[in-house]
Each structure stands twice: as C-alpha cells, then as structure tokens.
Write a protein that holds these residues in place. Sequence first.
Motif, short mmCIF file in Angstrom:
data_model
loop_
_atom_site.label_atom_id
_atom_site.label_comp_id
_atom_site.label_asym_id
_atom_site.label_seq_id
_atom_site.Cartn_x
_atom_site.Cartn_y
_atom_site.Cartn_z
N ILE A 33 -6.52 1.12 -56.20
CA ILE A 33 -7.40 2.29 -56.09
C ILE A 33 -7.26 2.93 -54.71
N ILE A 34 -7.19 2.13 -53.68
CA ILE A 34 -7.02 2.66 -52.32
C ILE A 34 -5.70 3.43 -52.22
N GLY A 35 -4.63 2.87 -52.77
CA GLY A 35 -3.33 3.53 -52.75
C GLY A 35 -3.34 4.84 -53.53
N TRP A 36 -3.98 4.84 -54.69
CA TRP A 36 -4.08 6.05 -55.50
C TRP A 36 -4.85 7.14 -54.76
N ARG A 37 -5.99 6.76 -54.17
CA ARG A 37 -6.80 7.74 -53.45
C ARG A 37 -6.03 8.30 -52.25
N TYR A 38 -5.29 7.46 -51.56
CA TYR A 38 -4.47 7.92 -50.43
C TYR A 38 -3.40 8.89 -50.90
N PHE A 39 -2.70 8.54 -51.98
CA PHE A 39 -1.65 9.39 -52.53
C PHE A 39 -2.19 10.77 -52.89
N VAL A 40 -3.28 10.81 -53.64
CA VAL A 40 -3.85 12.08 -54.09
C VAL A 40 -4.39 12.89 -52.90
N THR A 41 -5.08 12.23 -51.99
CA THR A 41 -5.65 12.94 -50.84
C THR A 41 -4.56 13.53 -49.96
N SER A 42 -3.50 12.78 -49.71
CA SER A 42 -2.43 13.31 -48.86
C SER A 42 -1.73 14.49 -49.53
N ARG A 43 -1.53 14.43 -50.84
CA ARG A 43 -0.92 15.55 -51.56
C ARG A 43 -1.85 16.77 -51.59
N ALA A 44 -3.15 16.53 -51.72
CA ALA A 44 -4.12 17.63 -51.74
C ALA A 44 -4.13 18.34 -50.39
N LEU A 45 -4.02 17.59 -49.32
CA LEU A 45 -3.99 18.20 -47.99
C LEU A 45 -2.71 18.98 -47.75
N ASP A 46 -1.58 18.50 -48.30
CA ASP A 46 -0.30 19.21 -48.17
C ASP A 46 -0.33 20.54 -48.92
N VAL A 47 -1.03 20.58 -50.04
CA VAL A 47 -1.09 21.80 -50.85
C VAL A 47 -1.81 22.89 -50.09
N LYS A 48 -2.85 22.53 -49.33
CA LYS A 48 -3.65 23.54 -48.61
C LYS A 48 -2.90 24.12 -47.42
N ASN A 49 -1.92 23.40 -46.89
CA ASN A 49 -1.18 23.90 -45.71
C ASN A 49 -0.09 24.81 -46.08
#
Length: 49
Positions: A33-49
């Motif tokens: 779960i920690i890995g999944w949340r990290y993966f999604v959060t990092s991709r979500a932040l990349d999309v905004k930039n």
Amino acid sequence: MFPLLAKLNKALLPSFTKQHLDLANAKKWQMAIIGWRYFVTSRALDVKN
C-alpha cells in the motif's frame, strides 16, 4: 488520471504515517500500500508540472 487516483487513495486507503508505523516492522501488504501510494502520488505531482 493520476490526480484522481491520488484523491481516491487519500479517501480510501489507510494512512500509516498517522498510525506511526515503523517501516522496518511493516507487513508485506502494508509495504504494498505504501508503494502504491508513493507511485500514484509521484505521478500525480509530475502531471501538474
């Protein structure tokens, strides 16, 4: 897509930081779960930039 997934993760999945979970003692499902949340959060932040 990832910003929406990040919001769903926040609403549905447990927050282990608030529970003061020690990563050295985390179970495999908790680490997944920690890995999944990290993966999604990092991709979500990349999309905004």
